[in-house]
Design a protein around this motif. Structure first.
Motif, mmCIF file in Angstrom:
data_model
loop_
_atom_site.group_PDB
_atom_site.id
_atom_site.type_symbol
_atom_site.label_atom_id
_atom_site.label_comp_id
_atom_site.label_asym_id
_atom_site.label_seq_id
_atom_site.Cartn_x
_atom_site.Cartn_y
_atom_site.Cartn_z
ATOM 1 N N ARG A 135 -77.915 -63.123 28.728
ATOM 2 C CA ARG A 135 -77.486 -63.622 30.040
ATOM 3 C C ARG A 135 -76.059 -63.210 30.384
ATOM 4 N N GLU A 136 -75.309 -62.766 29.344
ATOM 5 C CA GLU A 136 -73.928 -62.365 29.569
ATOM 6 C C GLU A 136 -73.788 -60.877 29.854
ATOM 7 N N GLU A 137 -74.850 -60.094 29.594
ATOM 8 C CA GLU A 137 -74.719 -58.648 29.629
ATOM 9 C C GLU A 137 -74.371 -58.117 31.011
ATOM 10 N N ASP A 138 -74.814 -58.825 32.047
ATOM 11 C CA ASP A 138 -74.530 -58.343 33.402
ATOM 12 C C ASP A 138 -73.049 -58.489 33.761
ATOM 13 N N HIS A 139 -72.308 -59.289 32.976
ATOM 14 C CA HIS A 139 -70.914 -59.550 33.312
ATOM 15 C C HIS A 139 -69.961 -58.903 32.316
ATOM 16 N N LEU A 140 -70.496 -58.002 31.488
ATOM 17 C CA LEU A 140 -69.653 -57.397 30.468
ATOM 18 C C LEU A 140 -68.705 -56.366 31.067
ATOM 19 N N ALA A 141 -67.595 -56.162 30.382
ATOM 20 C CA ALA A 141 -66.632 -55.134 30.775
ATOM 21 C C ALA A 141 -67.228 -53.764 30.504
ATOM 22 N N PRO A 142 -66.583 -52.674 31.012
ATOM 23 C CA PRO A 142 -67.113 -51.328 30.801
ATOM 24 C C PRO A 142 -67.346 -50.977 29.335
ATOM 25 N N ASN A 143 -66.536 -51.526 28.437
ATOM 26 C CA ASN A 143 -66.735 -51.242 27.012
ATOM 27 C C ASN A 143 -67.771 -52.168 26.390
ATOM 28 N N GLY A 144 -68.517 -52.885 27.235
ATOM 29 C CA GLY A 144 -69.545 -53.775 26.717
ATOM 30 C C GLY A 144 -69.016 -55.132 26.323
ATOM 31 N N GLY A 145 -67.734 -55.395 26.556
ATOM 32 C CA GLY A 145 -67.182 -56.678 26.161
ATOM 33 C C GLY A 145 -66.895 -56.767 24.680
ATOM 34 N N PHE A 146 -67.006 -55.662 23.970
ATOM 35 C CA PHE A 146 -66.775 -55.649 22.531
ATOM 36 C C PHE A 146 -65.362 -55.133 22.251
ATOM 37 N N PRO A 147 -64.732 -55.645 21.194
ATOM 38 C CA PRO A 147 -63.315 -55.300 20.972
ATOM 39 C C PRO A 147 -63.074 -53.906 20.421
ATOM 40 N N GLN A 148 -64.134 -53.183 19.991
ATOM 41 C CA GLN A 148 -63.953 -51.841 19.430
ATOM 42 C C GLN A 148 -62.923 -51.879 18.294
ATOM 43 N N LEU A 149 -63.235 -52.650 17.272
ATOM 44 C CA LEU A 149 -62.299 -52.912 16.188
ATOM 45 C C LEU A 149 -62.011 -51.658 15.374
ATOM 46 N N ALA A 150 -60.784 -51.572 14.872
ATOM 47 C CA ALA A 150 -60.359 -50.428 14.067
ATOM 48 C C ALA A 150 -59.803 -50.926 12.742
ATOM 49 N N TYR A 151 -59.733 -50.003 11.809
ATOM 50 C CA TYR A 151 -59.224 -50.325 10.482
ATOM 51 C C TYR A 151 -57.860 -51.016 10.575
ATOM 52 N N GLY A 152 -57.722 -52.105 9.813
ATOM 53 C CA GLY A 152 -56.449 -52.821 9.776
ATOM 54 C C GLY A 152 -56.320 -53.947 10.772
ATOM 55 N N ASP A 153 -57.184 -54.005 11.801
ATOM 56 C CA ASP A 153 -57.112 -55.099 12.773
ATOM 57 C C ASP A 153 -57.362 -56.441 12.066
ATOM 58 N N ARG A 154 -56.547 -57.419 12.424
ATOM 59 C CA ARG A 154 -56.740 -58.767 11.889
ATOM 60 C C ARG A 154 -57.531 -59.577 12.907
ATOM 61 N N VAL A 155 -58.548 -60.299 12.422
ATOM 62 C CA VAL A 155 -59.448 -61.025 13.320
ATOM 63 C C VAL A 155 -59.656 -62.447 12.810
ATOM 64 N N LYS A 156 -60.123 -63.274 13.737
ATOM 65 C CA LYS A 156 -60.432 -64.667 13.408
ATOM 66 C C LYS A 156 -61.666 -65.065 14.199
#
Length: 865
Positions: A153-174
């Motif tokens: 239900r959220e897919e229609d409102h996603l950002a151009p990158n799909g709403g995903f953070p495109q994580l890279a090596y070293g990124d700290r997440v919670k």
């Protein structure tokens, strides 16, 4: 010039002891994994055997010394297996598993990758810094694989990158998530997913909504990891800028090893045609790139040793960017050893360098002996360096040398008489053509024609020998004979170098000149489309769809013997070479075609609950040996990957039993966790009949019917009015009733319930029946020894009325480990216990088999419980 004695030397039998040593070392690794003995025993055996070999060498009894030396290598391999360093496999405390409220803080260790399939998802690996639950903190680092998803239900409102953070090596997440342990499907033949993740130091998995992950300030990691991530991300961006999405997904997989966006059907088309090595970063891909670098350096008149070092350095950089995975590292390492070996040993280095590279890999990582990627790489190199090159040295290579200095008559004197005569004949032909085309053009045409024929011959020899050597692992790991591999490789391999190197050139040029980059990209995409045209066309051949069960010991021994005979005879006399090569191809044919007798119990009715997680799939074998598959498992929920239960779970189990066809497939009802795996089961096992109940039309069900019709499978609809004998047993349908009116969408009560009887024993297959239809079935008084518990042990089913009517002695519940539904419910387990029913569960036991001889029921559980 090449004197005759040099030609004779090239046809001698060069020794390659390191190839034999690597095989003996690997045999020791296999023995240690199969025969559990203390390390001290293997160490003492190694020392004693080395002492015997030294004594034999001291007394100059060379032949006798080979035996203890070879055995010492075997025991050394066993010792290496026992002393192999283990990965860090820290697991969270039990209280932190399967809870919805675990707060995870960590840093990314492997870049996020968008995954192909239904619903957008991003997968990444991380190492935890802290895990917290209710104020309790766990600070030891834990390797975790996490998947980000978005609700439909959220897919229609996603950002151009799909709403995903495109994580890279070293990124700290919670984030907050439920942590789970990876869990295998515990069936013979199943892929060991737990061991695969453990090899990456990953012990837990988690799923996280994409909008609930928080990026924290700061970076964590080492400098090499940061640079690899930046280089890789940059290259992937340029790949997607140069080519359209479909082409970019293929080039990303071939060049950088990023196969996350490859669709399943593309992978399978490459597997079916025996050219899967093109699709992944394999030894061949590394070799093609290295060959281009080495050739370019030599073309620029760079000394051979400098060219080799440049090639090695760039290959190592390529492995660094492509992910430093074990298969890539092995390929680069073997290539490096081969190039260095050529500097020291020249023409004798190929097989010996292959053996030395394999030996060092096994010393560093003994577990590699059991990995398909290592086996395929090693066997391919063995086929090329140990069999193909010697064959070409004796056949086409002398002819190729005869074409050198074509106009020099003095060069004729350095060649054997037959080759000198060939040169004279070719000059005569060129002389006749010169009247029409001119002298220079005639010489070019004659030499070009012969060289083209020699290239085609070389390609045919290398492709056919390699395919013959790889038949056994292709059957073991892909259950494919890959018979279409030879024509596929003949069509594709001539352009493989152009494909890979033009793509790499396009990426490199894109950092300098967009114009030049797009020219190279156009060449690469044109070559790719030709490759895909060949592969797709060949994959439609019936022979490409041919699947084959696991080989038995006889097939393995015959296949290995064929390879050994070819290696041992390739340097012998002409007749010996022909005989040895014939043995190789005969053994490969037997390995591809021979089907062992299925593992069945004659004269018994077998009911086997296959572990398909949260779903149903049961194999029924009649007393006469006929086979019936009831349901095929399948994925549930809105998030679907490329995993196929029919191909990846059910089929491997059936192949492990030696089955290559099914007589009947039955569908209980049209829910995905029962129907999902059946299309591939139909495709792989070609049943004669498909039994169904009364179901509402749905897209998956229509697709199943279309596949059945395409495969000439006859469809029968069964209702409670049907009762018949089949293959030595009696089949009685208990539901649905003939006047059943299904709802608009599939429901559990649509289930086709079958009572299977043999002598005085019987089994009730209840599908997912709920209370209403269970009461209907109970009214039929279906006495049975075995009850397949309905709806995975949900409290909607297994009513007291049904238990009272059936009076089972045994029950089996098919459910997923730690499933989100809480199946089987404790109320159901209590009802079964109160009725004195001995209950077995696939979520705890894996595959469970019941054997009925007409009088008694025997239960067989997996040996690896």
């Amino acid at each position: 010039m090449t004197p005759p004695e040099k030609l004779q030397h090239r046809q001698s039998n060069p020794r390659a002891p390191l190839a034999a040593v690597s095989v003996a070392f690997g045999l020791g690794i296999w023995l240690a994994s199969a025969i559990h003995r203390p390390a001290a025993l293997w160490a003492a055996s190694t020392l004693l055997l080395l002492l015997c070999a030294a004594v034999a060498a001291h007394r100059k009894i060379v032949l006798l010394g080979y035996i203890p030396a070879g055995l010492a290598t075997v025991t050394a391999g066993a010792l290496a297996w026992l002393w192999m360093p283990q990965p860090n496999l820290t697991t969270p405390p039990d209280g932190f598993l399967f809870s919805e409220k675990i707060e995870v803080t960590g840093h990314v260790t492997n870049d996020g990758a968008m995954l192909a399939g239904k619903g957008p998802r991003e997968r990444f690996d991380l190492e935890t810094e802290t895990l917290e639950l209710g104020g309790v903190r766990f600070s030891q680092p834990v390797g975790m694989r996490a998947t980000l998803f978005s609700h439909p239900r959220e897919e229609d409102h996603l950002a151009p990158n799909g709403g995903f953070p495109q994580l890279a090596y070293g990124d700290r997440v919670k984030f907050t998530a439920k942590l789970r342990m990876p869990h295998n499907f515990r069936n013979p033949g199943a892929f060991d997913y737990e061991d695969y993740l453990h090899g990456l130091s990953i012990t837990t998995i988690a799923s996280v909504p994409a909008n609930e992950i928080e990026l924290l300030p700061g970076k964590t990691g080492d400098l090499l990891g940061f640079w690899r991530s930046r280089c890789r991300s940059s290259i992937l961006r340029h790949v997607h800028n140069l080519w359209q999405d479909d082409d970019a997904a293929l080039f990303a997989a071939m060049i950088v090893g990023d196969d996350s966006l490859l669709l399943r059907h593309v992978r399978e088309e490459f597997q079916e045609t025996g050219v899967y090595h093109l699709l992944v970063v394999s030894g061949m891909n590394v070799g093609l790139l290295a060959l281009a670098i080495f050739w370019m350096a030599r073309l620029l008149r760079v000394p051979q040793w400098i060219a080799a070092l440049i090639t090695i350095a760039l290959s190592v950089f390529y492995a660094f960017v492509a992910g430093m995975g074990a298969p890539i590292l092995r390929a680069v390492f073997m290539l490096s050893i081969y190039l260095l070996g050529r500097l020291f040993y020249r023409d004798r280095s190929a097989l010996n360098a292959t053996g030395f590279a394999a030996l060092v890999v096994l010393l560093l990582s003994p577990h590699a002996w059991f990995e398909p990627s290592f086996q395929l790489t090693f066997l391919a190199l063995l086929a090329i360096s140990g069999i193909s090159i010697p064959l070409l040295d004796r056949t086409s290579a002398p002819l190729g040398r005869a074409l050198a200095h074509f106009d020099s008559t003095s060069y004729d004197l350095t060649l054997p008489p037959k080759l000198a005569q060939l040169r004279i004949d070719l000059r005569l032909i060129a002389g006749r053509l010169a009247v029409i085309t001119g002298t220079r053009a005639a010489g070019f045409l004659v030499r070009g024609t012969v060289k083209s024929a020699l290239i085609a011959y070389d390609l045919l020899v290398v492709s056919s020998v390699t395919q013959a050597v790889l038949v056994l692992p292709m059957r073991l790991y892909f259950h494919r004979a890959a018979i279409a591999g030879l024509p596929a490789n003949l069509l594709v391999l001539p352009l493989a170098g152009l494909l890979m190197n033009s793509a790499v050139a396009a990426i490199a040029l894109s950092y300098v000149s967009a114009f030049l980059a797009h020219i190279a990209a156009l060449i690469a995409s044109t070559t790719l489309h030709w490759t895909l045209l060949c592969i797709v066309s060949l994959s439609r051949w019936n022979i490409s769809q041919w699947r084959i069960p696991d080989p038995d010991l006889l097939v393995v021994l015959v296949s290995v013997a064929g390879i050994v005979v070819a290696l041992a005879t390739v340097h012998g006399r002409r007749r010996v070479v022909i005989a040895g090569t014939a043995v190789l191809f005969i053994s490969a044919t037997l390995a591809a075609l021979y089907r062992p007798k299925p593992s069945l119990e004659p004269g018994k009715l077998e009911i086997t609950a296959i572990d398909v997680g949260q779903g149903d799939s049961l194999l029924v074998v009649s007393p006469e040996g006929k086979t019936l598959l009831v349901d095929g498992g399948g994925a549930i929920g809105p998030f679907r990957g490329e995993f196929d239960y029919g191909e990846d779970v059910v089929s491997p189990y059936l192949w492990s039993r030696g089955l290559d066809h099914l007589d009947v497939i039955a569908l209980s009802h049209a829910h995905d966790d029962h129907l999902g795996g059946l299309p591939r089961a139909l495709q792989n096992f070609h049943p004669k009949e498909l039994w169904v109940g009364i179901n509402p039309e749905s897209a998956p069900l229509i697709h199943l019917f279309e596949m059945a019709q395409a495969g000439h499978t006859e469809i029968f609809q069964l209702t409670s009015s049907d009762s018949f004998d089949w293959a030595g047993m009696h089949v009685r349908a208990l539901s649905p009733p003939p006047d059943w009116q299904p709802k608009a969408t599939p429901k559990n009560d649509d289930s086709l319930a079958l009572l299977l009887s043999y002598g005085h024993t019987s089994a009730l297959m209840a599908g997912d029946l709920e209370k209403k239809m269970e009461r209907f079935v109970a009214s039929e008084s279906p006495r049975a020894d075995l009850l397949k518990v309905a709806h995975h042990g949900s409290n909607t089913s297994t009513t007291p009325e049904l238990l009272a009517a059936v009076q089972p002695r045994f029950a089996v519940i098919s459910a997923g480990a730690h499933n989100s539904f809480g199946h089987p419910r404790h109320e159901v387990l209590e009802r079964l216990a109160e009725s004195n029913v001995k209950t077995y569960r696939t979520d705890r036991l894996g595959v469970v088999t019941f054997l009925m001889d007409g009088k008694n029921v025997e239960v067989r559980l997996p040996a690896y419980r």
